[in-house]
Design an enzyme around this catalytic site. Structure first.
Site, PDB file in Angstrom:
ATOM      1  N   SER A  13       5.448   7.798   1.895  1.00 10.98           N
ATOM      2  CA  SER A  13       6.610   7.564   2.758  1.00 10.98           C
ATOM      3  C   SER A  13       7.459   6.387   2.249  1.00 10.98           C
ATOM      4  O   SER A  13       8.681   6.385   2.406  1.00 10.98           O
ATOM      5  CB  SER A  13       6.185   7.351   4.220  1.00 10.98           C
ATOM      6  OG  SER A  13       5.556   6.111   4.387  1.00 10.98           O
ATOM      7  N   ASN A  14       6.819   5.404   1.612  1.00 10.58           N
ATOM      8  CA  ASN A  14       7.608   4.302   1.034  1.00 10.58           C
ATOM      9  C   ASN A  14       8.427   4.782  -0.164  1.00 10.58           C
ATOM     10  O   ASN A  14       9.576   4.371  -0.339  1.00 10.58           O
ATOM     11  CB  ASN A  14       6.690   3.142   0.632  1.00 10.58           C
ATOM     12  CG  ASN A  14       6.368   2.241   1.807  1.00 10.58           C
ATOM     13  OD1 ASN A  14       7.214   1.474   2.263  1.00 10.58           O
ATOM     14  ND2 ASN A  14       5.150   2.356   2.335  1.00 10.58           N
ATOM     15  N   LEU A  90      -3.952   2.828  -4.632  1.00 11.40           N
ATOM     16  CA  LEU A  90      -5.234   2.300  -4.173  1.00 11.40           C
ATOM     17  C   LEU A  90      -6.162   1.784  -5.270  1.00 11.40           C
ATOM     18  O   LEU A  90      -7.235   1.270  -4.982  1.00 11.40           O
ATOM     19  CB  LEU A  90      -5.978   3.358  -3.334  1.00 11.40           C
ATOM     20  CG  LEU A  90      -5.276   3.721  -2.017  1.00 11.40           C
ATOM     21  CD1 LEU A  90      -6.079   4.754  -1.253  1.00 11.40           C
ATOM     22  CD2 LEU A  90      -5.048   2.484  -1.152  1.00 11.40           C
ATOM     23  N   HIS A 109       2.160  -4.569   1.168  1.00 13.65           N
ATOM     24  CA  HIS A 109       0.903  -4.613   1.924  1.00 13.65           C
ATOM     25  C   HIS A 109       1.228  -4.566   3.415  1.00 13.65           C
ATOM     26  O   HIS A 109       2.127  -5.273   3.871  1.00 13.65           O
ATOM     27  CB  HIS A 109       0.141  -5.899   1.570  1.00 13.65           C
ATOM     28  CG  HIS A 109      -1.203  -5.955   2.203  1.00 13.65           C
ATOM     29  ND1 HIS A 109      -2.270  -5.217   1.722  1.00 13.65           N
ATOM     30  CD2 HIS A 109      -1.661  -6.608   3.294  1.00 13.65           C
ATOM     31  CE1 HIS A 109      -3.320  -5.434   2.496  1.00 13.65           C
ATOM     32  NE2 HIS A 109      -2.981  -6.269   3.453  1.00 13.65           N
TER      33      HIS A 109
HETATM   34  C1  GRF Z   1       1.581   1.534   3.172  1.00 13.34           C
HETATM   35  O1  GRF Z   1       1.182   1.143   4.453  1.00 13.34           O
HETATM   36  C2  GRF Z   1       1.554   0.380   2.206  1.00 13.34           C
HETATM   37  O2  GRF Z   1       1.812  -0.843   2.799  1.00 13.34           O
HETATM   38  C3  GRF Z   1       0.150   0.408   1.717  1.00 13.34           C
HETATM   39  O3  GRF Z   1      -0.188   1.767   1.627  1.00 13.34           O
HETATM   40  C4  GRF Z   1       0.597   2.510   2.563  1.00 13.34           C
HETATM   41  C5  GRF Z   1       1.276   3.602   1.804  1.00 13.34           C
HETATM   42  O4  GRF Z   1       1.959   4.480   2.659  1.00 13.34           O
HETATM   43  N1  GRF Z   1      -0.020  -0.339   0.492  1.00 13.34           N
HETATM   44  P1  GRF Z   1       2.912   5.586   2.081  1.00 13.34           P
HETATM   45  O5  GRF Z   1       2.089   6.428   1.095  1.00 13.34           O
HETATM   46  O6  GRF Z   1       4.056   4.928   1.407  1.00 13.34           O
HETATM   47  O7  GRF Z   1       3.344   6.390   3.243  1.00 13.34           O
END
Ligand code: GRF
Length: 206
Positions: A13-14, A90, A109
């Site tokens: 989603s980011n 991860l 984070h």
């Molecule tokens: C986010 O909450 C980010 O802060 C963390 O992992 C999550 C990733 O979410 N490091 P997405 O895959 O971007 O939805």
């Protein structure tokens, strides 16, 4: 205009929010590579409609579906990557990559570092820990990546009041909203050369 490599492991989603900001002309960047530690990463689906190169990387397991970190470095060079964005990646970034891109790798984070960070502190584990500690605020942090998990200098943070929440999931939702603004904001500041390090502190020029 800067070239980005976005590293992901999950839903992306980011990554989506970065692409959205680029599409709406608010972010002077181009996503040249999406890198994952998985071959069937859900985020790869997100970028299917763009012609962005998707790469799976592994430092241990290798078959024809994966590239090594050394190969990845070559690809990053060829794509002229200016900034590496970890958006839910991860795996730990190998030291050699950190050294090749000093202060050019950032991570988002989902908590206010230096609390609730480090190995094992990802996804719902973070929000559960924040909830169970009865924190009254949480938030998101964007920081430079060094050799230690969630340890590099903090570039930007935004907090949210969680005094009324009833579950870790509620915290996750509020924090994610912040993340989707904060990460593009920092990338934009980087693209505009507005991030400086002085007196041990990171500053973003207004
Ligand atoms: C986010 O909450 C980010 O802060 C963390 O992992 C999550 C990733 O979410 N490091 P997405 O895959 O971007 O939805």
């Amino acid at each position: 205009m800067i070239n980005l490599a976005v590293f992901v492991s999950g839903r992306g989603s980011n990554l989506k929010s970065i692409l959205h900001e680029i599409e709406s002309g608010k972010l002077g960047a181009s996503v040249r590579l999406v890198v994952s530690n998985k071959t069937a990463c859900p985020a790869f689906k997100t970028v299917r409609k763009y012609s962005i190169k998707c790469i799976s990387v592994s430092d241990t397991y290798r078959n024809e579906s994966y590239v090594s970190y050394n190969d990845l470095l070559d690809i990053m060079k060829a794509e002229e990557i200016d900034l590496v964005v970890l958006a839910g990646f991860l795996k730990k970034i190998p030291d050699m990559l950190v050294e090749k891109y000093p202060n050019k790798i950032i991570n988002i984070h989902p908590a206010l570092l230096p609390s609730f960070g480090g190995k094992g502190m990802y996804g719902k584990h973070v929000h559960e820990a924040v909830f169970n500690k009865s924190c009254q605020v949480s938030g998101a942090t964007v920081h430079f990546v060094d050799r230690v998990y969630d340890n590099g200098k903090i570039i930007a943070q935004e907090a949210v009041d969680i005094s009324r929440v009833e579950s870790p999931e509620e915290i996750a939702q509020s924090v994610l909203k912040i993340e989707h603004k904060l990460l593009p904001f920092v990338i934009n500041a980087f693209a505009e050369n507005k991030i400086t390090i002085k007196n041990n502190r990171v500053m973003i020029e207004k």
